[in-house]
Design a protein around this motif. Sequence first.
Motif, PDB file in Angstrom:
ATOM      1  N   MET A 205      15.039  26.614  61.716  1.00 18.77           N
ATOM      2  CA  MET A 205      15.648  27.721  62.374  1.00 18.77           C
ATOM      3  C   MET A 205      16.730  27.308  63.164  1.00 18.77           C
ATOM      4  N   GLY A 206      16.891  26.284  63.807  1.00 20.00           N
ATOM      5  CA  GLY A 206      17.948  25.688  64.533  1.00 20.00           C
ATOM      6  C   GLY A 206      18.953  25.360  63.820  1.00 20.00           C
ATOM      7  N   ALA A 207      18.910  25.031  62.659  1.00 16.34           N
ATOM      8  CA  ALA A 207      19.954  24.846  61.344  1.00 16.34           C
ATOM      9  C   ALA A 207      20.182  25.819  60.758  1.00 16.34           C
ATOM     10  N   GLY A 208      19.684  27.118  61.089  1.00 15.65           N
ATOM     11  CA  GLY A 208      20.129  28.408  60.548  1.00 15.65           C
ATOM     12  C   GLY A 208      19.519  28.676  59.239  1.00 15.65           C
ATOM     13  N   LEU A 209      18.267  28.151  58.988  1.00 11.46           N
ATOM     14  CA  LEU A 209      17.468  28.517  57.860  1.00 11.46           C
ATOM     15  C   LEU A 209      16.441  29.693  58.261  1.00 11.46           C
ATOM     16  N   CYS A 210      16.175  30.523  57.001  1.00 11.43           N
ATOM     17  CA  CYS A 210      15.151  31.650  57.176  1.00 11.43           C
ATOM     18  C   CYS A 210      13.818  30.984  56.901  1.00 11.43           C
ATOM     19  N   PRO A 211      12.952  31.335  58.067  1.00  9.17           N
ATOM     20  CA  PRO A 211      11.647  30.733  57.827  1.00  9.17           C
ATOM     21  C   PRO A 211      10.765  31.616  56.995  1.00  9.17           C
ATOM     22  N   VAL A 212      10.028  31.166  56.088  1.00 10.58           N
ATOM     23  CA  VAL A 212       8.896  31.768  55.388  1.00 10.58           C
ATOM     24  C   VAL A 212       7.775  31.201  55.426  1.00 10.58           C
ATOM     25  N   ALA A 213       6.651  31.530  56.141  1.00 15.42           N
ATOM     26  CA  ALA A 213       5.581  30.784  56.597  1.00 15.42           C
ATOM     27  C   ALA A 213       4.172  31.692  56.223  1.00 15.42           C
ATOM     28  N   MET A 214       3.140  31.015  56.103  1.00 12.76           N
ATOM     29  CA  MET A 214       1.889  31.452  56.257  1.00 12.76           C
ATOM     30  C   MET A 214       1.301  31.231  57.522  1.00 12.76           C
TER      31      MET A 214
END
Length: 226
Positions: free
Chosen positions: A145-154
Motif C-alpha cells: 500500500m505504501g508503494a501505491g498497490l491496491c490490496p486484495v486480501a482474505m
Amino acid sequence: SFFAGISTYCRDRLKDYIPHRSRQISWLPPAAKTSDLPSPSKDSKPLRLLYLGRLVRQHKCVHRLHGLAIELEKLKTPFTLTIIGEGPERESLESDFQSSNFSKKKIKFLGKISNDLLPGLLNAQDIILSVSNTEGSPNSILEGMGAGLCPVAMDIDSGLRDFIVHNHNGIIVEQENTQGMANAIKELDQNRSRLNSFKIMAHKSIASEFTVTSQISKLHSLILKS
C-alpha cells in the motif's frame, strides 16, 4: 513500563489478559516506506499481481495462490503473478503451476531479493495479495500500500482492517474464498478507474498514518509517558 500491541486486535487482547495494566497498553503498528504517487494501471495491460512473503503453507497458506490463478483463468481475466519470497513450499508451488501449464512469463518466482531492489519491483505492480489465515499485522500489505498497490486480501482477525477499508482503499474477501478473490480481481480488471482510485487511496492511507516518522513519534511519546 508499557505494552504495545502490533494491531488493535492484539492491543485489545492484551487488555483482556492484564486489565489492571490497561492504561499502559497502546497500539503501535508497523511502519512502511512510501513511494511517489502510484502509476495508473493501463486498460490495455494484464493486471500485475504480487505476493510478497514467506512461502509456507501454515499461516501464509501460499497454496491458495495456485487456486486463485486457476479461478482467474476460468474467468478469462488476463494477469501476471510475481511471487517474491522463499520457503519450504516454493518447490511444491512451482510444480503446481507447471502442472497446470502456467508459463514462467505469467507466474514469476523471484525468490528472496535485496531491499534496494524491492521499491522498483513494488512500483511495477497493481495489486498486492494476502491469502494468510492468521497474522500479527500484515507487513507485506502495508509495504504494498505504501508503494501505491491496491490490496486484495482474505480477512483475518488481526491487523488487516487497521489498514484496509473495504471498497475504499482495497478489497477484503472472506477467509478461504479463493473464488470470491478472483471475482474481485476480475471486477478491478474491468474497472481500471476504480482500481486506480483504490491505489491512490491505499498510498494516502499509509502516507498519512503509517510512515516510519509517524511511528517513531508514537514510540517516543510512549517512552516519555512511561
